[in-house]
Design a protein around this motif. Structure first.
Motif, mmCIF file in Angstrom:
data_model
loop_
_atom_site.group_PDB
_atom_site.id
_atom_site.type_symbol
_atom_site.label_atom_id
_atom_site.label_comp_id
_atom_site.label_asym_id
_atom_site.label_seq_id
_atom_site.Cartn_x
_atom_site.Cartn_y
_atom_site.Cartn_z
ATOM 1 N N GLN A 90 79.422 25.910 24.850
ATOM 2 C CA GLN A 90 80.400 24.809 24.838
ATOM 3 C C GLN A 90 81.807 25.241 25.259
ATOM 4 O O GLN A 90 82.444 24.579 26.087
ATOM 5 N N GLU A 91 82.295 26.341 24.698
ATOM 6 C CA GLU A 91 83.676 26.750 25.000
ATOM 7 C C GLU A 91 83.840 27.110 26.470
ATOM 8 O O GLU A 91 84.898 26.892 27.045
ATOM 9 N N ALA A 92 82.803 27.679 27.064
ATOM 10 C CA ALA A 92 82.887 28.047 28.483
ATOM 11 C C ALA A 92 82.707 26.821 29.374
ATOM 12 O O ALA A 92 83.321 26.708 30.448
ATOM 13 N N ALA A 93 81.887 25.865 28.919
ATOM 14 C CA ALA A 93 81.673 24.631 29.686
ATOM 15 C C ALA A 93 82.939 23.780 29.746
ATOM 16 O O ALA A 93 83.021 22.839 30.543
ATOM 17 N N ALA A 94 83.934 24.128 28.942
ATOM 18 C CA ALA A 94 85.213 23.407 29.002
ATOM 19 C C ALA A 94 85.886 23.580 30.361
ATOM 20 O O ALA A 94 86.793 22.825 30.695
ATOM 21 N N LEU A 95 85.442 24.545 31.162
ATOM 22 C CA LEU A 95 85.947 24.636 32.543
ATOM 23 C C LEU A 95 85.672 23.334 33.294
ATOM 24 O O LEU A 95 86.399 22.963 34.196
ATOM 25 N N GLU A 96 84.592 22.663 32.913
ATOM 26 C CA GLU A 96 84.327 21.325 33.471
ATOM 27 C C GLU A 96 84.814 20.219 32.541
ATOM 28 O O GLU A 96 85.373 19.218 33.001
ATOM 29 N N GLY A 97 84.606 20.394 31.257
ATOM 30 C CA GLY A 97 84.840 19.310 30.299
ATOM 31 C C GLY A 97 86.301 19.000 30.069
ATOM 32 O O GLY A 97 86.654 17.876 29.719
ATOM 33 N N SER A 98 87.173 19.991 30.279
ATOM 34 C CA SER A 98 88.606 19.779 30.078
ATOM 35 C C SER A 98 89.356 20.257 31.311
ATOM 36 O O SER A 98 89.435 21.459 31.573
ATOM 37 N N LYS A 99 89.884 19.324 32.063
ATOM 38 C CA LYS A 99 90.623 19.714 33.263
ATOM 39 C C LYS A 99 91.866 20.526 32.880
ATOM 40 O O LYS A 99 92.274 21.427 33.606
ATOM 41 N N ALA A 100 92.458 20.230 31.710
ATOM 42 C CA ALA A 100 93.633 20.973 31.262
ATOM 43 C C ALA A 100 93.268 22.445 31.014
ATOM 44 O O ALA A 100 93.997 23.353 31.423
ATOM 45 N N PHE A 101 92.125 22.684 30.383
ATOM 46 C CA PHE A 101 91.677 24.059 30.139
ATOM 47 C C PHE A 101 91.421 24.777 31.466
ATOM 48 O O PHE A 101 91.825 25.934 31.658
ATOM 49 N N ALA A 102 90.767 24.077 32.403
ATOM 50 C CA ALA A 102 90.478 24.695 33.708
ATOM 51 C C ALA A 102 91.776 25.099 34.403
ATOM 52 O O ALA A 102 91.882 26.199 34.955
ATOM 53 N N LYS A 103 92.780 24.238 34.343
ATOM 54 C CA LYS A 103 94.078 24.546 34.981
ATOM 55 C C LYS A 103 94.725 25.761 34.316
ATOM 56 O O LYS A 103 95.309 26.609 34.987
ATOM 57 N N GLU A 104 94.617 25.834 32.996
ATOM 58 C CA GLU A 104 95.226 26.950 32.259
ATOM 59 C C GLU A 104 94.552 28.267 32.635
ATOM 60 O O GLU A 104 95.214 29.280 32.875
ATOM 61 N N VAL A 105 93.212 28.249 32.719
ATOM 62 C CA VAL A 105 92.479 29.467 33.090
ATOM 63 C C VAL A 105 92.836 29.868 34.523
ATOM 64 O O VAL A 105 93.076 31.052 34.814
ATOM 65 N N MET A 106 92.912 28.892 35.421
ATOM 66 C CA MET A 106 93.252 29.217 36.810
ATOM 67 C C MET A 106 94.656 29.807 36.917
ATOM 68 O O MET A 106 94.888 30.747 37.669
ATOM 69 N N ALA A 107 95.594 29.243 36.152
ATOM 70 C CA ALA A 107 96.965 29.769 36.190
ATOM 71 C C ALA A 107 96.960 31.225 35.722
ATOM 72 O O ALA A 107 97.559 32.104 36.357
ATOM 73 N N ALA A 108 96.234 31.498 34.631
ATOM 74 C CA ALA A 108 96.191 32.863 34.101
ATOM 75 C C ALA A 108 95.497 33.821 35.067
ATOM 76 O O ALA A 108 95.832 34.998 35.135
ATOM 77 N N ALA A 109 94.506 33.297 35.828
ATOM 78 C CA ALA A 109 93.721 34.150 36.730
ATOM 79 C C ALA A 109 94.338 34.202 38.131
ATOM 80 O O ALA A 109 93.821 34.895 39.005
ATOM 81 N N GLY A 110 95.428 33.478 38.354
ATOM 82 C CA GLY A 110 96.073 33.495 39.669
ATOM 83 C C GLY A 110 95.255 32.804 40.750
ATOM 84 O O GLY A 110 95.259 33.220 41.914
ATOM 85 N N VAL A 111 94.548 31.739 40.388
ATOM 86 C CA VAL A 111 93.689 31.019 41.345
ATOM 87 C C VAL A 111 94.415 29.771 41.847
ATOM 88 O O VAL A 111 94.999 29.029 41.062
ATOM 89 N N LYS A 112 94.329 29.566 43.174
ATOM 90 C CA LYS A 112 95.036 28.431 43.777
ATOM 91 C C LYS A 112 94.366 27.095 43.448
ATOM 92 O O LYS A 112 93.160 26.930 43.617
#
Ligand code: AMP
Ligand code: GLY
Length: 413
Positions: A90-112
């Protein structure tokens, strides 16, 4: 192996075909899938219901198709019960389930990715829209099956969509527009190990020439003749590996399929969205070209041994899938009519049931998918359209231009 697939659409039918040769169960499945596997009733968003089915059949591997059970924690419950599972917790599937979480992970990982702003108060809509444009991208910040996004140059339409989403009780995301052709890249991910499948392109709009509303996807082709030769590697290196690494460092390692939906712009790939599962209908085209046994691939990922899996092998050529949609899809699809014509064994079922007389009847917005394979995109298209022309369902429609722009050399990067 005894394999249980969770889901009921075209993607799950394609997975079942790829797994043939094993002892196959699907929950809940559909009328077409029932030709190839035992279908069992199940509440797919209820972890205890899914665990119950997996125990009942003593599954060696459980493959979760759709996002709803993943976001509901079905993979966690299955893992706790001792099953090998293809699909993230569940927590990893939040990459799809929560757009806010996905944006936060991308910002931390330096992904465009696109710059986004979240709104929950209708009084903020006008002010936020002022900061965007001329192309407005307005999204429902929840799971909307690909149908919650409006992309428009018409500010009034953008505003109206934002109001409707908030009125329905969901937050809205307004995003900067990402230019460039879209790529769907599916990657097997097991911690920091990333193995890409062939790149594909979906056709999200309902009608030819990308007109009409966004849908769950009207057709797809693979691979992408216009993608730069190092395109897949760049997506893996610039997007998927950094995200996989970031998830590991947060103590929520990703295990399953990570679907990167990207726009290939002037500077290369930028992320539109992540999905925590195979895409539908791209999977139907991509798996048609996979030579490595699918069960080996899914099992290696599920058991944490993806790094030891030999390199995937693919059949040469191209594959095209075309979706037959019910009248009025996506707004309010007309269901219940009998499907006639030549529904050969190869046709994939997405939304069908059987009536009392054994006829297939329409039971969803996306009804059937044909998959064409050929030595090139032109042949694969011919093969797909030859099949879909044999099928009749009153009021139904399909796009005639799946893969056409790529074939005509009109997609450039
Ligand atoms: P999504 O549900 O986020 O995949 O969005 C559905 C479709 O809307 C995508 O496949 C794109 O065609 C389009 N879209 C979404 N976000 C953007 C964006 N930021 N820029 C351009 N197009 C977008
Ligand atoms: N093909 C789009 C999706 O699966 O989300």
């Amino acid at each position: 192996m005894r394999i249980l697939v969770i889901g009921s659409g075209g993607r799950e039918h394609a997975l079942i075909k790829g797994l043939s040769g094993h002892e196959l169960f699907v929950a809940p499945g559909n009328a077409g899938i029932a030709q190839h596997a035992t279908c069992l009733p199940c509440e797919v968003d209820d972890p205890s219901s899914v665990v119950g089915v997996a125990r009942h059949i003593e599954a060696d591997l459980v493959v979760i198709g759709p996002e709803i059970p993943l976001v509901a924690g079905v993979a966690d419950a299955l893992r706790e019960a001792g099953f090998a599972v293809f699909g993230p917790n569940q927590e990893a599937a939040a990459l799809e389930g929560s757009k806010a979480f996905a944006k936060e992970v991308m910002a931390a990982a330096g992904v465009k990715t696109a710059h986004a702003q979240r709104i929950t108060d209708p009084d903020q809509i006008a002010e936020v829209l002022d900061q965007f444009g001329p192309q407005f991208v307005v999204k429902d910040d929840g799971l909307a099956g690909g149908k919650g996004v409006v992309v428009t140059t018409d500010r009034a339409v953008a505003e109206e969509h934002a109001r409707a989403v908030i009125a329905a009780g969901n937050p809205v995301l307004v995003e900067s527009f990402l230019d460039g052709p879209e790529v769907s890249l599916f990657c097997l991910v097991d911690g920091e190990t990333v193995v890409p499948l062939l790149p594909a392109q979906d056709h999200k709009r309902a009608y030819d020439n990308d007109e009409g509303p966004n849908t769950g996807g009207m057709g797809a082709y693979a691979p992408l003749p216009w993608l730069p030769e190092d395109g897949v590697q760049r997506i893996v290196d610039e997007v998927v590996k950094p995200v996989a690494k970031e998830m590991v460092s947060r103590g929520i390692p990703y295990s399953g399929l990570l679907y990167a939906g990207l726009a290939w712009g002037a500077e290369g790939p930028a992320v539109i969205e992540f999905n925590a599962r195979f895409g539908d209908p791209e999977t139907q085209a991509v798996l048609a070209l996979l030579e490595t046994p699918l069960a080996d691939v899914l099992n290696a990922t599920a058991t944490g041994t993806l790094a030891q899996l030999p390199a995937l092998t693919w059949r040469d050529g191209a594959a095209v899938t075309v979706v037959l949609a019910a009248e009025n899809y996506p707004a309010s699809p007309r269901t219940g009519d009998v499907i006639t014509g030549d529904i050969v064994d190869d046709v994939i079922h997405a939304g069908t049931k059987r009536d009392g007389e054994g006829n297939y009847i329409c039971a969803g917005g996306r009804v059937l998918n044909v998959v064409g394979v050929g030595k090139d995109l032109a042949q694969a298209r011919e093969d797909a359209y030859r099949q879909i022309e044999q099928i009749n369902l009153e009021g139904s429609f399909y796009r005639r231009d799946i893969g056409q722009r790529a074939l005509d050399g009109q997609i450039t990067v």
